[in-house]
Motif scaffolding. Structure first.
Motif, PDB file in Angstrom:
ATOM      1  N   THR A   1       0.443  -0.643  -0.182  1.00  0.00           N
ATOM      2  CA  THR A   1       0.278  -0.076   0.177  1.00  0.00           C
ATOM      3  C   THR A   1       1.029   1.599  -0.288  1.00  0.00           C
ATOM      4  N   SER A   2       1.840   1.364   0.324  1.00  0.00           N
ATOM      5  CA  SER A   2       3.186   2.771   0.449  1.00  0.00           C
ATOM      6  C   SER A   2       4.004   1.850  -0.271  1.00  0.00           C
ATOM      7  N   ASP A   3       5.365   3.024  -1.150  1.00  0.00           N
ATOM      8  CA  ASP A   3       6.436   2.673  -1.967  1.00  0.00           C
ATOM      9  C   ASP A   3       7.209   2.145  -0.784  1.00  0.00           C
ATOM     10  N   VAL A   4       7.588   2.506   0.426  1.00  0.00           N
ATOM     11  CA  VAL A   4       8.342   3.133   0.904  1.00  0.00           C
ATOM     12  C   VAL A   4       8.032   1.615   2.739  1.00  0.00           C
ATOM     13  N   THR A   5       8.904   0.525   2.693  1.00  0.00           N
ATOM     14  CA  THR A   5       9.042  -0.090   3.914  1.00  0.00           C
ATOM     15  C   THR A   5       9.536   0.742   5.541  1.00  0.00           C
ATOM     16  N   PRO A   6       8.850   0.788   6.120  1.00  0.00           N
ATOM     17  CA  PRO A   6       9.635   1.174   7.052  1.00  0.00           C
ATOM     18  C   PRO A   6      10.755   0.605   7.424  1.00  0.00           C
ATOM     19  N   SER A   7      11.785   0.953   8.208  1.00  0.00           N
ATOM     20  CA  SER A   7      13.301   0.628   8.590  1.00  0.00           C
ATOM     21  C   SER A   7      12.577  -0.940   9.362  1.00  0.00           C
ATOM     22  N   PRO A   8      13.629  -2.263   8.955  1.00  0.00           N
ATOM     23  CA  PRO A   8      13.938  -2.600  10.026  1.00  0.00           C
ATOM     24  C   PRO A   8      13.273  -2.358  11.491  1.00  0.00           C
ATOM     25  N   GLU A   9      13.475  -3.874  12.191  1.00  0.00           N
ATOM     26  CA  GLU A   9      13.065  -3.717  13.527  1.00  0.00           C
ATOM     27  C   GLU A   9      12.499  -5.472  13.893  1.00  0.00           C
ATOM     28  N   SER A  10      13.535  -5.111  15.253  1.00  0.00           N
ATOM     29  CA  SER A  10      13.850  -6.258  15.931  1.00  0.00           C
ATOM     30  C   SER A  10      12.498  -5.916  16.844  1.00  0.00           C
ATOM     31  N   VAL A  11      12.124  -7.688  16.743  1.00  0.00           N
ATOM     32  CA  VAL A  11      10.582  -7.819  17.876  1.00  0.00           C
ATOM     33  C   VAL A  11      11.240  -9.717  18.858  1.00  0.00           C
ATOM     34  N   LEU A  12      11.017  -8.912  19.652  1.00  0.00           N
ATOM     35  CA  LEU A  12      10.834 -10.537  20.908  1.00  0.00           C
ATOM     36  C   LEU A  12       9.926 -11.361  20.151  1.00  0.00           C
ATOM     37  N   THR A  13      10.987 -12.322  20.378  1.00  0.00           N
ATOM     38  CA  THR A  13       9.724 -14.252  19.781  1.00  0.00           C
ATOM     39  C   THR A  13       9.984 -14.832  20.894  1.00  0.00           C
ATOM     40  N   PRO A  14      10.004 -14.871  22.009  1.00  0.00           N
ATOM     41  CA  PRO A  14      10.168 -16.143  22.758  1.00  0.00           C
ATOM     42  C   PRO A  14       9.926 -17.494  22.103  1.00  0.00           C
ATOM     43  N   ASP A  15      11.820 -18.195  22.549  1.00  0.00           N
ATOM     44  CA  ASP A  15      10.730 -19.658  21.697  1.00  0.00           C
ATOM     45  C   ASP A  15      10.153 -20.302  20.747  1.00  0.00           C
ATOM     46  N   MET A  16      10.044 -19.344  19.977  1.00  0.00           N
ATOM     47  CA  MET A  16       9.466 -18.941  18.519  1.00  0.00           C
ATOM     48  C   MET A  16      10.331 -18.930  17.431  1.00  0.00           C
ATOM     49  N   GLY A  17      11.025 -20.382  17.191  1.00  0.00           N
ATOM     50  CA  GLY A  17      11.615 -21.323  17.034  1.00  0.00           C
ATOM     51  C   GLY A  17      11.094 -21.840  15.116  1.00  0.00           C
ATOM     52  N   THR A  18       9.753 -21.478  15.069  1.00  0.00           N
ATOM     53  CA  THR A  18       9.059 -22.148  13.588  1.00  0.00           C
ATOM     54  C   THR A  18       8.132 -20.655  12.959  1.00  0.00           C
ATOM     55  N   ILE A  19       8.129 -21.295  11.578  1.00  0.00           N
ATOM     56  CA  ILE A  19       7.703 -20.367  10.840  1.00  0.00           C
ATOM     57  C   ILE A  19       6.186 -20.291  11.735  1.00  0.00           C
ATOM     58  N   GLU A  20       5.641 -21.070  11.806  1.00  0.00           N
ATOM     59  CA  GLU A  20       4.317 -21.533  12.149  1.00  0.00           C
ATOM     60  C   GLU A  20       4.001 -20.008  13.280  1.00  0.00           C
ATOM     61  N   ALA A  21       4.918 -20.191  14.502  1.00  0.00           N
ATOM     62  CA  ALA A  21       5.130 -19.704  15.516  1.00  0.00           C
ATOM     63  C   ALA A  21       4.980 -18.469  15.135  1.00  0.00           C
ATOM     64  N   VAL A  22       5.674 -17.738  14.905  1.00  0.00           N
ATOM     65  CA  VAL A  22       6.322 -16.712  14.312  1.00  0.00           C
ATOM     66  C   VAL A  22       5.310 -15.545  13.364  1.00  0.00           C
ATOM     67  N   ALA A  23       4.754 -16.527  12.439  1.00  0.00           N
ATOM     68  CA  ALA A  23       3.618 -15.984  11.983  1.00  0.00           C
ATOM     69  C   ALA A  23       2.614 -15.900  12.405  1.00  0.00           C
ATOM     70  N   SER A  24       2.462 -16.521  12.893  1.00  0.00           N
ATOM     71  CA  SER A  24       1.375 -16.633  14.050  1.00  0.00           C
ATOM     72  C   SER A  24       1.151 -15.311  15.561  1.00  0.00           C
ATOM     73  N   HIS A  25       2.178 -15.327  15.893  1.00  0.00           N
ATOM     74  CA  HIS A  25       2.502 -14.219  17.017  1.00  0.00           C
ATOM     75  C   HIS A  25       2.908 -12.787  16.055  1.00  0.00           C
ATOM     76  N   LEU A  26       3.045 -12.871  14.563  1.00  0.00           N
ATOM     77  CA  LEU A  26       3.349 -11.326  14.392  1.00  0.00           C
ATOM     78  C   LEU A  26       1.987 -11.225  13.934  1.00  0.00           C
ATOM     79  N   LYS A  27       1.786 -12.252  14.229  1.00  0.00           N
ATOM     80  CA  LYS A  27       0.317 -11.864  12.299  1.00  0.00           C
ATOM     81  C   LYS A  27       0.468 -11.475  10.879  1.00  0.00           C
ATOM     82  N   LEU A  28       1.215 -12.557  10.750  1.00  0.00           N
ATOM     83  CA  LEU A  28       1.570 -11.519   9.317  1.00  0.00           C
ATOM     84  C   LEU A  28       0.851 -13.349   8.691  1.00  0.00           C
TER      85      LEU A  28
END
Length: 605
Positions: free
Chosen positions: A271-298
């Motif tokens: 929706t925007s031509d510019v993506t915000p700068s990268p940001e570090s987010v806490l994902t404790p014990d989330m070592g799988t794609i499924e867990a990360v995607a669910s937590h970050l709602k991606l």
């Protein structure tokens, strides 16, 4: 053959270790008995079926000028060292030493032996082309033998090899043998597909597999219902990642940017031509794609799956979309093309990660330091080309990075087709059909070896100009026992095997009901002799068993036609015939029996 003389130890129940239908029925029908893990005795009934299939293979191979030979099972290590496969083949190669401390292997395949024969005996282009084949016992030390003859350690295979002066001649013979294989499987009444395949440890540039479709198949066939495209999962591609295996695609090559998939283009629209700068987010014990995607709602295709492996000693980080699976065969082909010497691939272990200060499930391409990856290489699947707003591991325990743009925040060195295709992808051949999956059993494999072995072993001939040239070679295999087992997977019901007529151990069974009646016995004996004289392969069930036991055994064994000699014969002078496959039946007089059976065997029922 009289059933009373036949060694056929049938069983009512399946053994506990038999997992699939063919294994169960081959044991129950008395065709095979287990000797050791992955090693089976072929009993008379089983061997008879195998010999029938071998006869069909021989006829069709001879029709395309194949010449049968027989090569030793034991092969000296020198030949395998000469080809370079002694160290590369792996633990499946059974190695042994004789009393003189000479090393040998029990041949799993015979490229080295046949190349050595050509090297020592073919001098001129005038002697080419030539095709040699054998039907012989092989041994591969499978890590997990299973499914009876389907995946055994010792097995019978037809392997053929052709030698040529040029690629045009190789292509001609390749197509002739390909057609012969089609005839073999058609004659046996088997449902098969020809699929593009990876050449694996045999080597060479091009190969195709012959697959029998079956729900219990170990292999996945990728199939287009709109055209003839078919490939095994290892080799399958799709129009959305339209690449040439002969070309290396680099992120530095702007001509390759159009190769992103339609699906990816949709998911990457912003929706925007510019993506915000990268940001570090806490994902404790989330070592799988499924867990990360669910937590970050991606969505998973916004998450980057980073895999660390070693190609020889070189660390490689491979990137694929979170909703894809890495195809190791495709990866190996591309890495072999990138590096001067082919190496083995091994995935990183925990000790490797500790050395590089990386963490499983939290790796990514954007924050690698020189200490972590100074001599490493980052490569990516095409679907990630140009991705925006993605998520990947932060190379820090329990952290991921969001808002990642390819080209801004990370730049893989190369982009390749590295993913397994998925159902619904668009066919690469017709670009209209959507790919679907069906399970299959590999029963044949044909290869264009080129000069892989002839160059390594210095097997050469004199061409038309008197110059030495390495042979162009082809290789063509059919699993004999594997095909027989696969035929059962395609042809059975709740009662037992339903053999295609070309493979059946016997074409007709005469069933005597009332062995105490001399008139019935005499009539059955007369029919038996008459059918034998007519060269009909007949089994006479003369056992002093109940009718129920006889019919159950014959249905289990799967003989195509039964002729019942019982009470109705005394009343009408006619015998009843019955078709095992369709259940159709009829009555016929003795004088017409031979003609009727020949017609049924020729035309079916």
């Amino acid at each position: 053959m009289r059933f009373s003389k036949l060694f056929c130890p049938t069983l009512k129940e399946s053994p506990n270790d038999a997992e699939i239908t063919s294994h169960k029925l081959m044991i129950r029908s008395g065709m095979i008995r287990k000797l050791s893990s992955g090693i089976y005795n072929l009993l008379p009934l089983g061997l008879k079926v195998m010999r029938k299939f071998e006869a069909i293979v021989r006829e069709e191979m001879n029709e395309v000028d194949g010449q049968e030979c027989l090569l030793p099972s034991l092969i000296p290590s020198d030949l395998w060292k000469e080809s370079g496969r002694w160290d590369k083949y792996g633990k499946e190669l059974l190695r042994l030493t004789d009393r003189h401390s000479n090393d040998f292997c029990f041949g799993p395949t015979h490229e080295e032996v046949i190349t050595d024969i050509a090297k020592k005996n073919i001098r001129s282009y005038k002697e080419l082309p030539i095709s040699l084949y054998q039907i012989q016992t092989k041994f591969r030390d499978e890590i997990r033998p299973r499914f009876g003859l389907m995946r055994g350690r010792e097995f019978i295979m037809k392997d053929a090899y052709s030698f040529h002066a040029n690629d045009e001649s190789l292509s001609e013979t390749y197509m002739q043998i390909r057609t012969a294989y089609q005839s073999i499987f058609k004659r046996c009444g088997l449902d098969y597909k020809i699929v593009q395949a990876d050449s694996g440890s045999i080597g060479g540039a091009n190969s195709e597999e012959f697959m029998l479709t079956a729900a219990t198949g170990e292999d996945m066939i990728v199939d287009c219902p709109n055209c003839e495209y078919a490939a095994n999962l290892e080799a399958a591609t799709c129009s959305q990642v339209n690449i040439s295996k002969s070309t290396n695609y680099s992120s530095e090559n702007s001509n390759n940017t159009q190769s992103t998939t339609q699906d990816t283009a949709k998911t990457q629209s912003q929706t925007s031509d510019v993506t915000p700068s990268p940001e570090s987010v806490l994902t404790p014990d989330m070592g799988t794609i499924e867990a990360v995607a669910s937590h970050l709602k991606l969505p998973k295709n916004k998450c980057i799956k980073a895999l660390l492996l070693f190609y020889g000693t070189v660390p490689i980080m491979v990137l694929v979309s979170g909703d894809d699976q890495l195809n190791e065969c495709k990866l190996k082909i591309e890495l072999d093309a990138l590096f001067p010497e082919p190496q083995d691939i091994r995935f990183a272990e925990e000790s490797d990660l500790q050395t590089l200060n990386l963490f499983h499930g939290f790796m990514g391409p954007s924050t690698l330091t020189d200490d972590q990856f100074q001599k490493g290489l980052i490569i990516s699947d095409f679907r990630l080309k140009g991705i925006k707003g993605a998520c990947a591991g932060a190379n820090k325990k329990d952290y991921h990075l969001i808002n990642l743009d390819e080209g801004r925040d990370f730049t893989p060195k190369y982009f390749f087709d590295l993913r397994n295709v998925q159902e619904g992808d668009t066919c690469p051949k017709c670009e209209k059909g959507t790919l679907s999956f069906v399970r299959g059993i590999e029963v044949g494999h044909i290869f264009k070896l080129g000069n892989t072995y002839s160059k390594a072993m210095k097997a050469e001939f004199l061409d038309q100009n008197g110059k030495t040239q390495p042979f162009e070679m082809g290789c063509y295999g059919i699993g004999i026992g594997r095909t027989v087992a696969a035929a059962i997977e395609q042809n059975h019901d709740e009662k037992g095997i339903v053999w295609p007529e070309e493979l059946a151990p016997f074409s007709v069974a005469i069933v005597l009901i009332g062995h105490k009646d001399p008139d019935l016995t005499s009539a059955a004996e007369s029919m038996y002799r008459s059918l034998k004289e007519e060269k009909i392969d007949v089994l006479f069930d003369d056992r002093k068993e109940s009718p129920g036991r006889k019919f159950k055994d014959l249905e289990l064994i799967g003989i195509p036609f039964q002729v019942v000699v019982g009470r109705s014969f005394k009343e009408t002078g006619k015998v009843e015939w019955k078709c095992r496959r369709t259940g159709s039946n009829g009555c016929v007089g003795i004088d017409e029996l031979s003609q009727t059976l020949n017609s049924l065997l020729t035309n079916g029922s």
